[in-house]
Design a protein around this motif. Structure first.
Motif, PDB file in Angstrom:
ATOM      1  N   HIS A 146       0.847  -1.204   0.085  1.00  0.00           N
ATOM      2  CA  HIS A 146      -0.023   0.008  -0.141  1.00  0.00           C
ATOM      3  C   HIS A 146       0.699   1.122   0.014  1.00  0.00           C
ATOM      4  O   HIS A 146       1.917   1.147   0.302  1.00  0.00           O
ATOM      5  CB  HIS A 146      -0.930   0.105   0.994  1.00  0.00           C
ATOM      6  N   LEU A 147       0.439   2.356  -0.561  1.00  0.00           N
ATOM      7  CA  LEU A 147       0.933   3.642  -0.655  1.00  0.00           C
ATOM      8  C   LEU A 147      -0.131   4.563  -0.091  1.00  0.00           C
ATOM      9  O   LEU A 147      -1.160   4.818  -0.649  1.00  0.00           O
ATOM     10  CB  LEU A 147       1.339   4.041  -2.070  1.00  0.00           C
ATOM     11  N   TYR A 148       0.178   5.495   0.804  1.00  0.00           N
ATOM     12  CA  TYR A 148      -0.541   6.509   1.372  1.00  0.00           C
ATOM     13  C   TYR A 148       0.535   7.757   1.072  1.00  0.00           C
ATOM     14  O   TYR A 148       1.546   8.018   0.934  1.00  0.00           O
ATOM     15  CB  TYR A 148      -0.665   6.461   2.832  1.00  0.00           C
ATOM     16  N   PHE A 149      -0.421   9.046   0.781  1.00  0.00           N
ATOM     17  CA  PHE A 149       0.094  10.471   0.518  1.00  0.00           C
ATOM     18  C   PHE A 149      -0.337  10.969   1.750  1.00  0.00           C
ATOM     19  O   PHE A 149      -1.483  11.382   2.075  1.00  0.00           O
ATOM     20  CB  PHE A 149      -0.254  11.018  -0.711  1.00  0.00           C
ATOM     21  N   PHE A 150       0.537  11.589   2.702  1.00  0.00           N
ATOM     22  CA  PHE A 150       0.290  12.427   3.884  1.00  0.00           C
ATOM     23  C   PHE A 150       0.197  13.941   3.434  1.00  0.00           C
ATOM     24  O   PHE A 150       1.500  14.347   3.317  1.00  0.00           O
ATOM     25  CB  PHE A 150       1.316  11.955   4.936  1.00  0.00           C
ATOM     26  N   HIS A 151      -0.736  14.594   3.750  1.00  0.00           N
ATOM     27  CA  HIS A 151      -0.706  16.038   3.251  1.00  0.00           C
ATOM     28  C   HIS A 151      -0.423  16.712   4.670  1.00  0.00           C
ATOM     29  O   HIS A 151      -1.151  17.194   5.128  1.00  0.00           O
ATOM     30  CB  HIS A 151      -2.046  16.437   2.649  1.00  0.00           C
ATOM     31  N   CYS A 152       1.001  16.806   4.558  1.00  0.00           N
ATOM     32  CA  CYS A 152       1.409  17.430   5.876  1.00  0.00           C
ATOM     33  C   CYS A 152       1.863  18.889   5.657  1.00  0.00           C
ATOM     34  O   CYS A 152       1.977  19.804   6.583  1.00  0.00           O
ATOM     35  CB  CYS A 152       2.760  16.677   6.463  1.00  0.00           C
ATOM     36  N   LYS A 153       2.127  19.541   4.333  1.00  0.00           N
ATOM     37  CA  LYS A 153       2.780  20.730   4.147  1.00  0.00           C
ATOM     38  C   LYS A 153       1.836  21.854   4.651  1.00  0.00           C
ATOM     39  O   LYS A 153       2.336  22.825   5.020  1.00  0.00           O
ATOM     40  CB  LYS A 153       3.203  20.789   2.607  1.00  0.00           C
ATOM     41  N   GLN A 154       0.599  21.546   4.350  1.00  0.00           N
ATOM     42  CA  GLN A 154      -0.323  22.686   4.649  1.00  0.00           C
ATOM     43  C   GLN A 154      -0.866  22.599   6.153  1.00  0.00           C
ATOM     44  O   GLN A 154      -1.665  23.593   6.704  1.00  0.00           O
ATOM     45  CB  GLN A 154      -1.413  22.667   3.856  1.00  0.00           C
ATOM     46  N   VAL A 155      -0.349  21.963   6.854  1.00  0.00           N
ATOM     47  CA  VAL A 155      -0.876  21.715   8.241  1.00  0.00           C
ATOM     48  C   VAL A 155       0.107  22.372   9.276  1.00  0.00           C
ATOM     49  O   VAL A 155       1.270  22.011   9.525  1.00  0.00           O
ATOM     50  CB  VAL A 155      -0.764  20.107   8.791  1.00  0.00           C
ATOM     51  N   LEU A 156      -0.516  23.632   9.709  1.00  0.00           N
ATOM     52  CA  LEU A 156       0.234  24.406  10.349  1.00  0.00           C
ATOM     53  C   LEU A 156       0.007  24.419  11.980  1.00  0.00           C
ATOM     54  O   LEU A 156       0.959  24.635  12.930  1.00  0.00           O
ATOM     55  CB  LEU A 156       0.000  25.994  10.038  1.00  0.00           C
ATOM     56  N   ASP A 157      -0.932  23.730  12.458  1.00  0.00           N
ATOM     57  CA  ASP A 157      -1.237  23.329  13.889  1.00  0.00           C
ATOM     58  C   ASP A 157      -0.791  21.904  14.176  1.00  0.00           C
ATOM     59  O   ASP A 157      -1.138  20.781  13.649  1.00  0.00           O
ATOM     60  CB  ASP A 157      -2.864  23.103  13.945  1.00  0.00           C
ATOM     61  N   LEU A 158       0.339  22.041  14.985  1.00  0.00           N
ATOM     62  CA  LEU A 158       0.962  20.702  15.264  1.00  0.00           C
ATOM     63  C   LEU A 158       0.148  19.607  16.054  1.00  0.00           C
ATOM     64  O   LEU A 158       0.482  18.511  16.180  1.00  0.00           O
ATOM     65  CB  LEU A 158       2.331  20.845  16.126  1.00  0.00           C
ATOM     66  N   THR A 159      -0.967  20.167  16.471  1.00  0.00           N
ATOM     67  CA  THR A 159      -1.716  19.051  17.278  1.00  0.00           C
ATOM     68  C   THR A 159      -2.720  18.374  16.156  1.00  0.00           C
ATOM     69  O   THR A 159      -3.428  17.358  16.780  1.00  0.00           O
ATOM     70  CB  THR A 159      -2.624  19.627  18.193  1.00  0.00           C
ATOM     71  N   LEU A 160      -2.812  18.682  15.072  1.00  0.00           N
ATOM     72  CA  LEU A 160      -3.750  18.184  14.116  1.00  0.00           C
ATOM     73  C   LEU A 160      -3.114  17.243  13.363  1.00  0.00           C
ATOM     74  O   LEU A 160      -1.962  17.223  12.966  1.00  0.00           O
ATOM     75  CB  LEU A 160      -4.157  19.066  13.157  1.00  0.00           C
ATOM     76  N   GLN A 161      -3.683  15.785  12.940  1.00  0.00           N
ATOM     77  CA  GLN A 161      -3.164  14.957  12.023  1.00  0.00           C
ATOM     78  C   GLN A 161      -3.007  15.303  10.418  1.00  0.00           C
ATOM     79  O   GLN A 161      -3.983  16.114  10.086  1.00  0.00           O
ATOM     80  CB  GLN A 161      -3.769  13.623  12.246  1.00  0.00           C
ATOM     81  N   CYS A 162      -2.017  14.823   9.863  1.00  0.00           N
ATOM     82  CA  CYS A 162      -2.029  15.104   8.468  1.00  0.00           C
ATOM     83  C   CYS A 162      -3.040  14.366   7.649  1.00  0.00           C
ATOM     84  O   CYS A 162      -3.318  13.127   7.997  1.00  0.00           O
ATOM     85  CB  CYS A 162      -0.554  14.739   7.918  1.00  0.00           C
ATOM     86  N   ARG A 163      -4.064  14.986   6.650  1.00  0.00           N
ATOM     87  CA  ARG A 163      -4.713  14.293   5.953  1.00  0.00           C
ATOM     88  C   ARG A 163      -4.056  13.130   5.100  1.00  0.00           C
ATOM     89  O   ARG A 163      -2.838  13.501   4.750  1.00  0.00           O
ATOM     90  CB  ARG A 163      -5.498  15.098   5.062  1.00  0.00           C
ATOM     91  N   ARG A 164      -4.653  12.040   5.013  1.00  0.00           N
ATOM     92  CA  ARG A 164      -4.005  10.894   4.337  1.00  0.00           C
ATOM     93  C   ARG A 164      -4.920  10.319   3.253  1.00  0.00           C
ATOM     94  O   ARG A 164      -6.139  10.137   3.244  1.00  0.00           O
ATOM     95  CB  ARG A 164      -3.843   9.687   5.216  1.00  0.00           C
TER      96      ARG A 164
END
Length: 816
Positions: A210-228
């Protein structure tokens, strides 16, 4: 890893080349230890298999290693079998336990050693080697905590490609490594083989990779999880490439134009587009809905917000389903169940092609793939490296081809380049060399190479000159041969000028340039001579130019009725010399005069030269012929040209044997294929009318003139009208003619010093010449002919001096 490999993003066809292209020269080298270590180059990776010299040559491992030569060389990694003899003292041959191993070097530095049982097939070999080289780009983890730490570290900075594979060395592992080789500098690749880690992020399917893409670049709140986003296709190199391309595309695009005018990366990858029509009053709600749908369909379809009231006519000719968004989940399910993504399978066996590879969208890539087993005598050209480049080009006049081993166009042109080397073998003083920018990206960057392929000519003491003509053997050969004359030749006597005009002075070059240009100037015409010299420098490699400004120049001006300053154009095929005054003509004007002089009076139209004649913006008078044309027909048309009856037309002919596309053109004009020869007038640039000369009349000067007068009076009926819509290439990336027009519109102003004959070049070696593109370009101010109508067909067009690239409709010529 070099940033030049980001160019992989230009399209799937280029990735195909990385996987499937195989050259006949890519076979396993057998070397002695001393010879092998002498071939290692700083910075280049090499995989070596050390074994006894008398070891079986047909072992399974050797067969797999031989299969790995081509894919590894595509990534700049050489492969060799090193034969150890009993008396060999090398540390890699000294002990029995050290034999039957493969060693990975970068330069002469050992990076990894692999037992042969680990490299059990070609996939394992490629995967392990890339995994070892990409230790900075790919992080291997075993726990959920490791993944969370990486995710937290990259929030607001970069996105993550997280892959689970069942084992190291599998085809899926290889696919992930190949993707990391391309995208590793853009995304953080993370790899695991731990099933517990996969289950901990909510995926219980441990039987598949499996391959997941973690959308972390636009996550500025460190308490939030990156969308996958999960990639739902099997893990192959091409599927991963397509998936990442969709991740790079905008999540939601707002458009106002008609849907048939919209082109996105999704269409180019074969994915559908979902248009959500918005009204002004509900825009904010519609946009929120569209973004939610876009996240649900990410990687499966493109979502666009159409900012206009729904009008059925805007979807004319486009396959569309109209759905009411009462139930968004139903919409998602509908799109997901109907999306068909063509999966291009990896080619496991070189001799067994995948059915999907029989036909490709990119004809260049298809041609290269089908010719992949054609042996190329690469030894006819010198391969340059970062260490040998400067010493080689300084020591000799060199032609350098900069190419990329993974790119289809590069590999297609490499074959033409080798054909050129065959033609020039033993006859040219120019050294033909090549640089694979996939291996030496820093070198290519230093040489200002930003696209592939590029050919540059290097001469001692001068800046390189870039070739920007057609990518073919004959055109490049012409450029090289004509470049032997460095600038406008400095003619020193009347006798020498006569020899120059007759073709005797450079008779070996006449076959490459049917026109010789001689500028005549009084000794005190300094500015005019400078303008002519600049124009001659600019056209170097495309036409022979000379300059004469001695005290007795009036002898030539009187003989040829030329008012100084002037040009003498010698047309060798016709045996004619004509004069053109140059009073108040600047360098750009002279370039245009000479460029127009290169056009033939009655040319044979081909796919290559058609755009040149279409730029004249005149209706085409085309004689279609199935072979050579009747000399009487040619004589009649040339007589009308001489008498100025065809000034408002472009007379030409098309040989169906040389240009078979002409049959399709005729069939678009007529219901059935008409008898040949056939003469037609095509009003291509305005109106689209096509008129056919009566087939029951012989093509004579008198009959043709009467027919043209009837056309002028509006007494002839057209046989068809060409459609008015704009004809575009299938994808924006294939719009090569627009690229040519864009290049032709740029004409830098420069001053170059006067140059002398080839024999005098050494005297000017210390003078620096600006780097220039040796292509015949149109000046900024171009003459545009007015569009026709029946009342003014044969009147002279009004002159409006302004640049308009949209007038250069080269693509439309195929449908004439």
């Amino acid at each position: 890893m070099s940033s030049s490999f980001n160019i992989f993003r230009v399209g799937i066809s280029f990735v195909i080349m990385c996987i499937f292209y195989k050259s006949a020269v890519d076979s396993l080298s057998e070397l002695s230890p001393q010879k092998y270590f002498s071939t290692l180059q700083p910075g280049k990776a090499s995989l070596a298999y050390f074994c006894q010299a008398d070891s079986p040559r047909t072992s399974i491992f050797l067969e797999e290693l031989n299969e790995a030569v081509t894919p590894l060389q595509d990534y700049g990694i050489s492969v060799a079998k090193v034969n150890c003899v009993k008396e060999e003292t090398s540390r890699y041959c000294g002990k029995e336990k050290d034999l039957m191993k493969a060693y990975l070097f970068r330069g002469n530095i050992l990076l990894r050693e692999f037992p042969t049982d680990v490299l059990f097939d070609v996939n394992a070999i490629v995967a392990h080697v890339l995994f070892a080289l990409l230790f900075n780009e790919v992080k291997y983890i075993t726990t959920l905590e490791d993944l969370q730490n990486i995710e937290n570290a990259l929030k607001g900075k970069a996105n993550i490609a997280f892959a689970y594979v069942r084992a190291i060395g599998t085809p899926e592992h290889r696919a992930v490594m190949e993707a990391a080789f391309v995208y590793g500098t853009t995304y953080q690749f993370v790899l695991t083989t731990e099933t517990a880690l996969l289950e901990s992020i909510g995926n219980e399917d441990i039987e598949n990779a499996h391959l997941y893409f973690f959308h972390c670049k636009q996550v500025l709140d460190l308490t939030l999880q990156c969308r996958r986003t999960l990639m739902e296709q099997p893990l192959t190199t091409l599927n991963i490439h397509q998936f990442i391309k969709t991740m790079e595309a905008p999540l939601l695009t707002e458009v106002t134009e008609d849907p048939q005018q919209v082109s996105t990366i999704h269409l180019q990858l074969g994915l559908p587009l979902v248009f959500i029509v918005s009204q002004q009053a509900t825009y904010e709600a519609d946009r929120r809905t569209a973004e939610w749908v876009a996240w649900r369909l990410l990687g499966k379809a493109g979502v666009l917000l159409l900012l206009r009231y729904l009008k059925h006519k805007i979807f004319t000719g486009v396959p569309v389903e109209f759905l009411v968004l009462d139930d968004i989940d139903s919409l998602i399910s509908h799109v997901e169940s109907n999306v068909h993504v063509e999966e291009i399978q990896e080619d496991e066996d070189e001799d067994t092609k995948s059915p999907n590879m029989d036909v490709q969208d990119d004809e260049v890539a298809e041609t290269v793939y089908r010719d992949r087993k054609r042996p190329l005598p690469l030894e006819l050209t010198v391969e340059l490296t970062e260490e040998t480049f400067n010493t080689t080009v300084v020591a000799s006049d060199s032609i350098v081809l900069f190419y990329a081993g993974w790119q289809a166009v590069s590999m297609a042109f490499l074959q033409s380049y080798i054909d050129l080397a065959i033609k020039l073998k033993g006859t040219s003083t120019m050294l033909l060399t090549r640089v694979n920018c996939a291996d030496w990206s820093d070198l290519c960057t230093k040489q200002n190479v930003t696209e592939f392929p590029v050919v540059k000519m290097y001469k001692e003491g001068k800046n390189p000159v870039s070739y920007a003509g057609m990518l073919g053997t004959e055109d490049l050969l012409k450029f090289i041969q004509l470049s032997r004359i460095s600038c406008p030749v400095n003619i020193t006597s009347v006798q020498e000028a006569e020899e120059y005009l007759s073709g005797e002075l450079y008779k070996d070059l006449i076959s490459y340039s049917s026109v010789s240009v001689l500028g005549l100037f009084s000794p005190n015409m300094t500015t005019a001579k400078e303008d002519f010299t600049e124009a001659g420098n600019y056209l170097k490699g495309y036409v022979i130019t000379g300059i004469y400004s001695e005290e007795d120049v009036l002898i030539l001006s009187d003989k040829y009725a030329a008012t100084l300053p002037a040009l003498l154009l010698s047309r060798h095929k016709e045996g004619k010399i004509e004069s053109i005054p140059l009073a108040n003509s600047h360098a750009q004007d002279i370039i245009q005069i000479i460029t127009n002089a290169l056009l033939e009076t009655f040319p044979e139209i081909t796919v290559e030269n058609l755009p040149i004649y279409l730029r004249l913006q005149k209706p085409l008078l085309i004689l279609f012929s199935d072979g050579s044309i009747n000399p009487q027909y040619k004589k009649a048309i040339l007589m009308l040209v001489k008498e100025k009856h065809l000034d408002s037309l472009t007379p030409c002919w098309l040989n169906l044997k040389n240009t078979p596309v002409g049959r399709g053109i005729l069939q678009s004009y007529f219901d059935t294929m008409p008898p040949l020869p056939l003469l037609v007038v095509v009003n291509l640039h305005s109106g689209g009318q096509v008129f056919a000369f009566p087939s029951d009349q012989p093509i004579t000067e008198q009959n043709l003139l009467l027919w043209l007068k009837k056309l002028e009076a509006g007494l002839e009926n057209h046989i068809t009208i060409l459609p008015a819509q704009e004809w575009k290439p299938p994808l924006p990336a294939y719009d090569f003619l627009s690229m040519m027009d864009a290049a032709a519109s740029q004409h830098p102003t420069r001053k170059d010093p006067e140059c002398t004959k080839e024999t005098d070049v050494q005297e000017n070696d210390k003078k620096q010449h600006e780097d220039k593109s040796a292509i015949i370009k149109e000046p900024i101010e171009t003459l545009r002919i007015k569009h026709w109508n029946r009342s003014n067909w044969f009147k002279e067009g009004e002159k409006s001096f302004r640049h308009d690239n949209k007038e250069n409709q080269g693509c439309s010529g195929i449908h004439v």
